[in-house]
Structures are given as structure tokens and as C-alpha cells.
Design an enzyme around this catalytic site. Structure first.
Site, PDB file in Angstrom:
ATOM      1  N   GLY A 252       1.733   2.992  -2.591  1.00  0.00           N
ATOM      2  CA  GLY A 252       1.484   3.785  -3.734  1.00  0.00           C
ATOM      3  C   GLY A 252       1.976   3.520  -5.001  1.00  0.00           C
ATOM      4  N   LYS A 253       2.378   2.467  -5.214  1.00  0.00           N
ATOM      5  CA  LYS A 253       3.110   1.712  -6.439  1.00  0.00           C
ATOM      6  C   LYS A 253       2.195   2.236  -7.557  1.00  0.00           C
ATOM      7  CE  LYS A 253       3.084  -2.320  -4.500  1.00  0.00           C
ATOM      8  NZ  LYS A 253       2.797  -2.008  -3.204  1.00  0.00           N
TER       9      LYS A 253
ATOM     10  N   GLN B 204       2.409  -5.781  -3.345  1.00  0.00           N
ATOM     11  CA  GLN B 204       2.551  -5.822  -1.842  1.00  0.00           C
ATOM     12  C   GLN B 204       3.957  -5.061  -1.474  1.00  0.00           C
ATOM     13  OE1 GLN B 204       1.761  -9.294  -3.358  1.00  0.00           O
ATOM     14  NE2 GLN B 204      -0.286  -8.428  -3.190  1.00  0.00           N
TER      15      GLN B 204
ATOM     16  N   GLY C 182      -4.109  -4.173  -4.327  1.00  0.00           N
ATOM     17  CA  GLY C 182      -5.116  -3.167  -5.086  1.00  0.00           C
ATOM     18  C   GLY C 182      -4.251  -2.023  -5.067  1.00  0.00           C
ATOM     19  N   HIS C 183      -4.070  -1.653  -6.687  1.00  0.00           N
ATOM     20  CA  HIS C 183      -3.142  -0.439  -7.078  1.00  0.00           C
ATOM     21  C   HIS C 183      -4.125   0.530  -7.445  1.00  0.00           C
ATOM     22  CE1 HIS C 183       0.609  -3.278  -7.716  1.00  0.00           C
ATOM     23  NE2 HIS C 183       0.052  -3.014  -6.383  1.00  0.00           N
TER      24      HIS C 183
ATOM     25  N   ARG D 125     -10.594  -2.906   4.801  1.00  0.00           N
ATOM     26  CA  ARG D 125      -9.802  -2.897   6.327  1.00  0.00           C
ATOM     27  C   ARG D 125      -9.204  -1.566   6.721  1.00  0.00           C
ATOM     28  NH1 ARG D 125      -7.040  -8.644   6.469  1.00  0.00           N
ATOM     29  NH2 ARG D 125      -6.139  -8.056   4.568  1.00  0.00           N
ATOM     30  N   PRO D 126      -9.287  -1.024   7.720  1.00  0.00           N
ATOM     31  CA  PRO D 126      -8.642   0.004   8.203  1.00  0.00           C
ATOM     32  C   PRO D 126      -7.041  -0.323   8.585  1.00  0.00           C
ATOM     33  CG  PRO D 126     -10.145  -0.622   9.938  1.00  0.00           C
ATOM     34  CD  PRO D 126     -10.441  -1.567   8.806  1.00  0.00           C
ATOM     35  N   ARG D 127      -6.278   0.301   7.998  1.00  0.00           N
ATOM     36  CA  ARG D 127      -4.639  -0.169   7.996  1.00  0.00           C
ATOM     37  C   ARG D 127      -4.171   0.643   9.344  1.00  0.00           C
ATOM     38  NH1 ARG D 127      -3.951   2.471   2.252  1.00  0.00           N
ATOM     39  NH2 ARG D 127      -4.654   0.745   0.953  1.00  0.00           N
TER      40      ARG D 127
ATOM     41  N   ASP E 201       0.911  -1.160   0.147  1.00  0.00           N
ATOM     42  CA  ASP E 201      -0.042  -0.093   0.285  1.00  0.00           C
ATOM     43  C   ASP E 201       0.731   1.221   0.167  1.00  0.00           C
ATOM     44  OD1 ASP E 201      -2.312  -1.917   0.262  1.00  0.00           O
ATOM     45  OD2 ASP E 201      -1.830  -1.762   2.410  1.00  0.00           O
TER      46      ASP E 201
HETATM   47  P1  IMP Z   1      -2.408 -12.654   1.047  1.00  0.00           P
HETATM   48  O1  IMP Z   1      -1.581 -12.551   0.528  1.00  0.00           O
HETATM   49  O2  IMP Z   1      -3.867 -12.150   0.764  1.00  0.00           O
HETATM   50  O3  IMP Z   1      -2.530 -14.401   1.777  1.00  0.00           O
HETATM   51  O4  IMP Z   1      -2.232 -12.029   2.563  1.00  0.00           O
HETATM   52  C1  IMP Z   1      -1.216 -12.094   3.325  1.00  0.00           C
HETATM   53  C2  IMP Z   1      -0.691 -10.777   4.170  1.00  0.00           C
HETATM   54  O5  IMP Z   1      -0.457  -9.999   3.253  1.00  0.00           O
HETATM   55  C3  IMP Z   1      -1.878 -10.326   5.095  1.00  0.00           C
HETATM   56  O6  IMP Z   1      -1.428  -9.656   6.067  1.00  0.00           O
HETATM   57  C4  IMP Z   1      -2.633  -9.391   3.908  1.00  0.00           C
HETATM   58  O7  IMP Z   1      -3.270  -8.357   4.612  1.00  0.00           O
HETATM   59  C5  IMP Z   1      -1.124  -8.783   3.429  1.00  0.00           C
HETATM   60  N1  IMP Z   1      -1.571  -8.160   2.092  1.00  0.00           N
HETATM   61  C6  IMP Z   1      -1.323  -8.971   0.671  1.00  0.00           C
HETATM   62  N2  IMP Z   1      -1.622  -8.194  -0.138  1.00  0.00           N
HETATM   63  C7  IMP Z   1      -1.626  -6.946   0.455  1.00  0.00           C
HETATM   64  C8  IMP Z   1      -1.257  -5.641  -0.543  1.00  0.00           C
HETATM   65  O8  IMP Z   1      -1.463  -5.516  -1.745  1.00  0.00           O
HETATM   66  N3  IMP Z   1      -1.102  -4.569   0.459  1.00  0.00           N
HETATM   67  C9  IMP Z   1      -1.290  -4.624   1.584  1.00  0.00           C
HETATM   68  N4  IMP Z   1      -1.162  -5.879   2.505  1.00  0.00           N
HETATM   69  C10 IMP Z   1      -1.307  -6.917   1.690  1.00  0.00           C
END
Ligand code: IMP
Length: 424
Positions: free
Chosen positions: A15-16, A224, A40-41, A303-305, A13
Site C-alpha cells: 500500500g505504498k 516492491q 503497481g501503486h 493475478r490472485p495474491r 503490495d
Molecule cells: P519481476 O520483478 O517482474 O521479474 O518479478 C519477480 C518477482 O517479484 C515475482 O514473484 C513478482 O510477482 C514479484 N513482483 C515484482 N514486482 C512486484 C510488485 O510490485 N508487487 C508484488 N510483487 C512483485
């Protein structure tokens, strides 16, 4: 020509999406190399917000080609929704979006397994986005997975049925109830596949290596962040792919000596969504201010960060693991108005002060030490060049550059494409 990489240096998250969008004009090809619809970009331009999950962020550019590489996992159901969203905005993607035959498919039962696995973990849950990412990569490394190229085979449905059957048996091992209607899930999956078939499936490693030889410019877009990397992140609270620079080589079939610039994106503070350790997390008014001013809600799950101060120990670790050559600082504007700011410059680990990222950063093993900085009042969101930036912000940036040894070449001061300051 080299392949440049763009990676998140924190827990995702950063800001890519926005920066890929800003840089796309300089590249012929944008390629995603890992992750899937857990990402989620967000891109904002011309007053419209777009959120992409699997499709590369260059898709809005008129001429750039977009490649979904072999390291990505694709859910045809979510992919279809993304394409329909592009249809709505009259974005012509059919000639600009190429899919690797070697990318793995997320089946509906992968999502069910993800949900069952998370629920069965109780308090120890990862906080997964529940998009089926972990089970799909498990099938990939377990040599059971289904790939995009399989859809070109006559017996693809047999493969699908066999894998689904296996997953249904696996579901019974979990001591939890997961409700589902398999027929509906399958019908939705097949509709997704039909839409996916409108796109070109390619041998993407061949396509990219030929492009390198033809001196095309390529930007590899990470998803990620480094602290969620399966090897170097805060295991087990990580995702299931290599989010770091090496992941671009394996996720695209590009050799290490073909990598050029490595752009490391970080927020001026830190956020994390999901479970897991976060040494600089704030539980006070300052954290609440970052969350509300920064609109810190997940682009995929809503979800809240969790929010906290910038962690330079973790940032330096990510710079090293990725070989970052340029830093890009996001959301500096969110810190306007703080009297003073803190940057974590060392940890106290097992009674000793350390400046490297250790094996274990759970709160019972670690406490943090901060260096304090003067804040700034000015609203940055309308600023267009670095001469306008407040001195205290420039001091904050200079400290980061001095500690990491890497220049900060972009300062982002708002979500819009235009709110981007380039530094010489
Ligand atoms: P998963 O990849 O959906 O199994 O999630 C594993 C962990 O990575 C969890 O803590 C998610 O919240 C986090 N996560 C997965 N994708 C993202 C992303 O694009 N941004 C932020 N956190 C992520």
C-alpha cells in the site's frame, strides 16, 4: 534537509502508493529509485482509482515535483500509457515530472527475453510480471544497457538496433518458442519514446543534491518489498533491484548520511504474488477471507495474491535491514471479524527454534510458531482517530511495536486517502 524513505517491508503490495499520496503534502519532491513497470501503486481519492507503475505517486499533487531516478528501469510503451491516463484526468505533468538520464530503458526484446526465460524454467519459474525487468537489469550490470540519456544522442537508433540484434540471438538459446512481430513492437516503442521526449531529462543526482542543499523536503518512494530485494529477499524468487534502503542511495545518488526518516509499510497480515517460499501462507478459509475482503489481486497483472498471517520474524528482519524509524500498518480493517488472529513469532529451522530470518525458508526446512490474539468485530473503515480503534487491535499493534522496537505511526483502515489514522 534529509531525504525520507518509504519502503515496503514484505513481498510488495503493502500500500505504498496510498501512503506516498497521503504524505506528499509534506514534501517538495517525490522520487522513485528502483524497479519499473512491475510495480503497481494504487491511489484512491475523490471516488477515482489510479494505478501508477513507473511514475512517482506524488504526481496528483499540485506542486510536488516528481523524479524518476537513475535506479529505475523505464518501458516507454507502458510509460506512454501512464501519461495518457494522466492526460485523461487532466493532470498537468509536463512541468512536474523529471526523468534521470541514467535510468535504463526496457526494450521490447527485454520483454521477449523475460518471457522466454520464465517459460524455459518450467515449474521453477519466478512468477515474474514479464515486464522485462530482469533482462534490463542484466544489461545494466553487464554494461550493455541503453539509457534515457542515449535518446539525446544522434546515434540512439544504432544503439537500439545493436542491442535488439543481440537479444534476438540470445532468444535462440532458449528452448522455447516466443511469438512476436518485431516491426510492430519497434513502432510501438518509438511512439513511446516520442511521448517520453516531451518530458525533461535531467542529471537527477545533481538535481536532488542541490535540492537537499536548498533545504527542500524529499521523499524517496520504494517499489516492491524488502523480501523481494535482489540481495536480502527470498532469492531466487525476487526482483532484480535493491528494494531496501541502500537502494535509495544508489538509485538516486544520495549519500547515506542524507537519509532521515525511514517509513516501513506493512500489511496487518501477509501477501505474496508469484512463486517462492511463504512460511505463514494459509490454504484454508482464513486465507480465503483475507483474499476476498482485502481484494488481493495484483495491480499490475491481476493475478490472485497468496495470503497468510503476519510474519514477525520476517518483519523484524526487514526493519533491521532498512533501519526503519516508523512503521505504518495497512489493511487492519481486513482483519475485522476474525475470532482470533495469529502472528508468527519464531521458526523451527533444522530442528531448532530461531527468531531470525535464515538463509533458507523453503517449507521443507522450516515450520512456524504462532502467538495468538483475540480478534475484533468492529468495522474500522469509518474510523478517523485512534481512540475509536478496538482494544484488541490496539493490543495487536502494541505487540508489534514491542517486538520491533519501532512505533506504528499510521494505521490505514481503507483504501481512500481519508481512511488513514495518524497516531502520536
Ligand atoms: P519481476 O520483478 O517482474 O521479474 O518479478 C519477480 C518477482 O517479484 C515475482 O514473484 C513478482 O510477482 C514479484 N513482483 C515484482 N514486482 C512486484 C510488485 O510490485 N508487487 C508484488 N510483487 C512483485
Amino acid at each position: 534537509m534529509a531525504v525520507d524513505l518509504l519502503l515496503g517491508l514484505q513481498w510488495g503490495d503493502e500500500g505504498k502508493g496510498k501512503i506516498v499520496d497521503v504524505l506528499t503534502k509534506d514534501y517538495d519532491i517525490i522520487a522513485r529509485f528502483q524497479g519499473g513497470p512491475n510495480a503497481g501503486h494504487t491511489l484512491i481519492f475523490d471516488g477515482t482509482k489510479h494505478v501508477l507503475h513507473t511514475i512517482p505517486s506524488g504526481i496528483f499533487h499540485k506542486t510536488a515535483m516528481n523524479v524518476v531516478g537513475n535506479g529505475v528501469v523505464i518501458d516507454p510503451v507502458i510509460f506512454k500509457k501512464e501519461l495518457e491516463n494522466l492526460d485523461k484526468h487532466k493532470i498537468d505533468y509536463t512541468s512536474k515530472l523529471l526523468i534521470s538520464r541514467k535510468a535504463h530503458l526496457i526494450l521490447p526484446t527485454h520483454r521477449l527475453l523475460d518471457a522466454a526465460s520464465e517459460t524455459s524454467k518450467g515449474k521453477a519459474k519466478i512468477g515474474s510480471t514479464l515486464k522485462g525487468i530482469g533482462p534490463t537489469y542484466m544489461d545494466k550490470t553487464g554494461r550493455n544497457g541503453m539509457r534515457v540519456g542515449d535518446l539525446e544522442l544522434e546515434n540512439w537508433k544504432e544503439k537500439y538496433d545493436a542491442l535488439t540484434e543481440k537479444h534476438l540471438k540470445m532468444l535462440q538459446f532458449f528452448d522455447v518458442q516466443v511469438e512476436f512481430n518485431l516491426d510492430e513492437l519497434e513502432a510501438e516503442f518509438i511512439r513511446g519514446i516520442d511521448k517520453l521526449r516531451n518530458l525533461q531529462f535531467i542529471d537527477s543526482e545533481e538535481y536532488l543534491n542541490q535540492a537537499i542543499k536548498a533545504k527542500k523536503t524529499i521523499l524517496a518512494e520504494g517499489a516492491q518489498g524488502s523480501l523481494l530485494d535482489i540481495d536480502f529477499g527470498t532469492y531466487p524468487f525476487v526482483t532484480s533491484s535493491n528494494t531496501t534502503a541502500a537502494g535509495a542511495c544508489t538509485g538516486l545518488g544520495v549519500a547515506p548520511n542524507k537519509i532521515g526518516e525511514v517509513y516501513g509499510i506493512f500489511k496487518a497480515y501477509t501477501t505474496r504474488v508469484g512463486s517462492g517460499p511463504f512460511p505463514t501462507e494459509l490454504f484454508d478459509k482464513d486465507g480465503e477471507t483475507m483474499a476476498s475482503v482485502g481484494h488481493e489481486f495484483g495491480a499490475t497483472t491481476g493475478r490472485p495474491r497468496r495470503c497468510g498471517w503476519l510474519d514477525l520474524v520476517a518483519l523484524k528482519y526487514a526493519v533491521d535491514v532498512n533501519g526503519v524509524t516508523q512503521l505504518m500498518m495497512m489493511k487492519g480493517d481486513v482483519l475485522s471479524g476474525f475470532e482470533s488472529l495469529k502472528i508468527c513469532t519464531s521458526y523451527v529451522y533444522q530442528g531448532k527454534e530461531i527468531t531470525h530470518f535464515p538463509y533458507n525458508i523453503e517449507p521443507e526446512n522450516i515450520s512456524v510458531k504462532y502467538t495468538e490474539f483475540k480478534g475484533w468485530k468492529a468495522d474500522l473503515t469509518g474510523m478517523t482517530n485512534q481512540e475509536q480503534l478496538p482494544k484488541n487491535l490496539l493490543d495487536y499493534i502494541a505487540f508489534i511495536e514491542q517486538e520491533t522496537g519501532v512505533p506504528v505511526t499510521i494505521v490505514s483502515v481503507g483504501p481512500d486517502r481519508k481512511q488513514t489514522i495518524t497516531r502520536k
